[in-house]
Design a protein around this motif. Sequence first.
Motif, PDB file in Angstrom:
ATOM      1  N   ALA A 170       0.770  -1.175   0.183  1.00 45.51           N
ATOM      2  CA  ALA A 170      -0.097   0.038  -0.112  1.00 45.51           C
ATOM      3  C   ALA A 170       1.073   1.415  -0.160  1.00 45.51           C
ATOM      4  N   SER A 171       0.406   2.148  -0.716  1.00 47.10           N
ATOM      5  CA  SER A 171       1.066   3.643  -0.465  1.00 47.10           C
ATOM      6  C   SER A 171       0.116   4.752  -0.011  1.00 47.10           C
ATOM      7  N   GLY A 172       0.233   5.151   1.339  1.00 45.93           N
ATOM      8  CA  GLY A 172      -0.389   6.155   1.792  1.00 45.93           C
ATOM      9  C   GLY A 172      -0.023   7.617   1.411  1.00 45.93           C
ATOM     10  N   ARG A 173      -0.305   8.531   2.164  1.00 42.26           N
ATOM     11  CA  ARG A 173       0.175   9.794   1.851  1.00 42.26           C
ATOM     12  C   ARG A 173       1.517  10.001   2.009  1.00 42.26           C
ATOM     13  N   ASP A 174       2.085   9.487   3.085  1.00 43.94           N
ATOM     14  CA  ASP A 174       3.462   9.864   3.613  1.00 43.94           C
ATOM     15  C   ASP A 174       4.267   8.701   3.427  1.00 43.94           C
ATOM     16  N   ALA A 175       3.778   7.212   3.553  1.00 41.62           N
ATOM     17  CA  ALA A 175       4.479   6.286   3.419  1.00 41.62           C
ATOM     18  C   ALA A 175       4.377   5.205   2.367  1.00 41.62           C
ATOM     19  N   ASP A 176       5.315   4.348   2.069  1.00 47.02           N
ATOM     20  CA  ASP A 176       5.112   3.142   1.307  1.00 47.02           C
ATOM     21  C   ASP A 176       5.251   1.984   2.260  1.00 47.02           C
ATOM     22  N   VAL A 177       4.340   1.139   2.114  1.00 51.70           N
ATOM     23  CA  VAL A 177       4.359  -0.252   3.041  1.00 51.70           C
ATOM     24  C   VAL A 177       4.499  -1.383   2.092  1.00 51.70           C
ATOM     25  N   TYR A 178       5.630  -2.305   2.325  1.00 50.08           N
ATOM     26  CA  TYR A 178       6.111  -3.451   1.775  1.00 50.08           C
ATOM     27  C   TYR A 178       5.843  -4.589   2.732  1.00 50.08           C
ATOM     28  N   ALA A 179       5.637  -5.840   1.953  1.00 51.47           N
ATOM     29  CA  ALA A 179       5.691  -6.854   2.605  1.00 51.47           C
ATOM     30  C   ALA A 179       6.744  -7.443   2.794  1.00 51.47           C
ATOM     31  N   LEU A 180       7.441  -7.591   3.751  1.00 49.12           N
ATOM     32  CA  LEU A 180       9.058  -8.305   4.052  1.00 49.12           C
ATOM     33  C   LEU A 180       8.561  -9.896   3.935  1.00 49.12           C
ATOM     34  N   ASP A 181       7.411 -10.438   4.777  1.00 44.26           N
ATOM     35  CA  ASP A 181       7.282 -11.621   4.894  1.00 44.26           C
ATOM     36  C   ASP A 181       5.840 -11.829   5.211  1.00 44.26           C
ATOM     37  N   GLU A 182       5.443 -12.974   5.565  1.00 44.56           N
ATOM     38  CA  GLU A 182       4.031 -13.127   6.126  1.00 44.56           C
ATOM     39  C   GLU A 182       3.577 -12.449   7.299  1.00 44.56           C
ATOM     40  N   SER A 183       4.781 -12.122   8.340  1.00 47.73           N
ATOM     41  CA  SER A 183       4.296 -11.682   9.425  1.00 47.73           C
ATOM     42  C   SER A 183       4.874 -10.110   9.651  1.00 47.73           C
ATOM     43  N   ARG A 184       5.655  -9.519   8.581  1.00 53.96           N
ATOM     44  CA  ARG A 184       6.108  -8.168   8.842  1.00 53.96           C
ATOM     45  C   ARG A 184       6.136  -7.545   7.709  1.00 53.96           C
ATOM     46  N   VAL A 185       5.833  -6.082   7.820  1.00 58.27           N
ATOM     47  CA  VAL A 185       5.908  -5.016   6.821  1.00 58.27           C
ATOM     48  C   VAL A 185       6.869  -4.117   7.006  1.00 58.27           C
ATOM     49  N   LEU A 186       7.582  -3.518   5.966  1.00 58.80           N
ATOM     50  CA  LEU A 186       8.333  -2.467   6.019  1.00 58.80           C
ATOM     51  C   LEU A 186       7.533  -1.105   5.707  1.00 58.80           C
ATOM     52  N   ARG A 187       7.597  -0.050   6.725  1.00 58.83           N
ATOM     53  CA  ARG A 187       6.821   1.156   6.088  1.00 58.83           C
ATOM     54  C   ARG A 187       7.733   2.134   6.165  1.00 58.83           C
ATOM     55  N   ARG A 188       7.933   3.073   5.099  1.00 60.74           N
ATOM     56  CA  ARG A 188       8.997   3.700   4.680  1.00 60.74           C
ATOM     57  C   ARG A 188       8.657   5.253   4.427  1.00 60.74           C
ATOM     58  N   TYR A 189       8.858   6.210   5.202  1.00 65.53           N
ATOM     59  CA  TYR A 189       8.660   7.611   4.664  1.00 65.53           C
ATOM     60  C   TYR A 189       9.139   7.997   3.604  1.00 65.53           C
ATOM     61  N   ARG A 190       8.528   8.191   2.549  1.00 66.44           N
ATOM     62  CA  ARG A 190       9.163   8.873   1.075  1.00 66.44           C
ATOM     63  C   ARG A 190       9.987  10.044   1.280  1.00 66.44           C
ATOM     64  N   GLN A 191       9.501  10.851   2.450  1.00 65.40           N
ATOM     65  CA  GLN A 191      10.297  12.062   2.370  1.00 65.40           C
ATOM     66  C   GLN A 191      11.404  11.990   3.398  1.00 65.40           C
ATOM     67  N   GLY A 192      11.744  10.759   3.965  1.00 65.19           N
ATOM     68  CA  GLY A 192      12.607  10.819   4.949  1.00 65.19           C
ATOM     69  C   GLY A 192      12.008  11.003   6.394  1.00 65.19           C
ATOM     70  N   GLY A 193      12.924  11.339   7.387  1.00 60.36           N
ATOM     71  CA  GLY A 193      12.431  11.572   8.742  1.00 60.36           C
ATOM     72  C   GLY A 193      12.864  10.433   9.715  1.00 60.36           C
ATOM     73  N   ASP A 194      12.325  10.606  10.860  1.00 59.43           N
ATOM     74  CA  ASP A 194      12.749   9.790  11.853  1.00 59.43           C
ATOM     75  C   ASP A 194      11.445   9.071  12.681  1.00 59.43           C
ATOM     76  N   SER A 195      11.535   7.841  12.580  1.00 56.78           N
ATOM     77  CA  SER A 195      10.199   7.145  13.249  1.00 56.78           C
ATOM     78  C   SER A 195      10.545   6.696  14.355  1.00 56.78           C
ATOM     79  N   ALA A 196      11.558   7.026  15.299  1.00 54.12           N
ATOM     80  CA  ALA A 196      11.888   6.304  16.525  1.00 54.12           C
ATOM     81  C   ALA A 196      10.696   6.825  17.325  1.00 54.12           C
ATOM     82  N   PRO A 197      10.377   8.181  17.525  1.00 54.88           N
ATOM     83  CA  PRO A 197       9.280   8.789  18.346  1.00 54.88           C
ATOM     84  C   PRO A 197       8.158   7.924  18.193  1.00 54.88           C
ATOM     85  N   GLU A 198       7.599   7.734  17.089  1.00 56.73           N
ATOM     86  CA  GLU A 198       6.600   6.692  16.720  1.00 56.73           C
ATOM     87  C   GLU A 198       6.586   5.470  17.210  1.00 56.73           C
TER      88      GLU A 198
END
Length: 219
Positions: free
Chosen positions: A8-36
């Motif tokens: 899926a592609s949302g407004r800010d992020a692309d979401v990739y299937a890594l395997d059956e149980s995990r996804v990678l959510r990546r901000y297209r404009q960069g940034g820091d996901s640690a606080p989230e």
Amino acid sequence: MADHALLASGRDADVYALDESRVLRRYRQGGDSAPEAALMAYLAAAGYPVPAVYDAQGPDLVLERLDGETLLASMLAGRTGVGAAADLLVGLHDRLHSVPARFSADPADRVLHLDLHPQNVMVTSRGPVVIDWRNATEGPADLDVAMTALILAEVAVSPDPQLADPARDGLNAFQRRAEPPRASQLRHAVDLRQVDPALSAVEKSAVGRAAALVHTRVG
Ligand SMILES: Nc1ncnc2c1ncn2[C@@H]1O[C@H](COP(=O)(O)OP(=O)(O)O)[C@@H](O)[C@H]1O
Ligand SMILES: [Mg+2]
């Protein structure tokens, strides 16, 4: 990410299937996901339904892969009715706002999502799960309710009747169930939308008209 399927592609992020149980959510404009990631871990420990966080590196979050579909998809497919969807949204607000704030010294302040709408809820086999914590902060609970109502109202005043009509029904159903926010918190929500970099100028120009559809209380 050529070797991983784009889910899926949302407004800010692309979401990739890594395997059956995990996804990678990546901000297209960069940034820091640690606080989230830290907030999501805190909420999970408090029993609030969020995806498990496995890793956070810069703009990348590795998350539990949720089954099911977004609440919006479920509504548009006729699998969740407007009343049931409004019940879910109100229940998710109430549960979130029962979690103690982490940072604020004001005991009235709660954890706020500030983007809690049907595309940020997934309907899964373990119940509704709230995603997309980018805008989360702490503050008065009714600001969060005002923001959900305002976002629904923005869609309700949009020119596309396929979305506007269900959004208007959804807004009405939500407002029948949720305690109306203070007018000051609706104004605050409008101000936040006006400076939200995710909104286009055209979308921003509709926020005032949308706000007129949101019921408020005095005080
Ligand atoms: N943990 C997850 N498991 C499965 N799908 C997800 C997950 N997180 C996000 N998605 C999908 O990706 C979309 C965009 O994710 P979201 O976190 O809302 O990003 P954005 O900030 O771009 O809106 C969601 O609407 C949903 O379809
Ligand atoms: Mg989203």
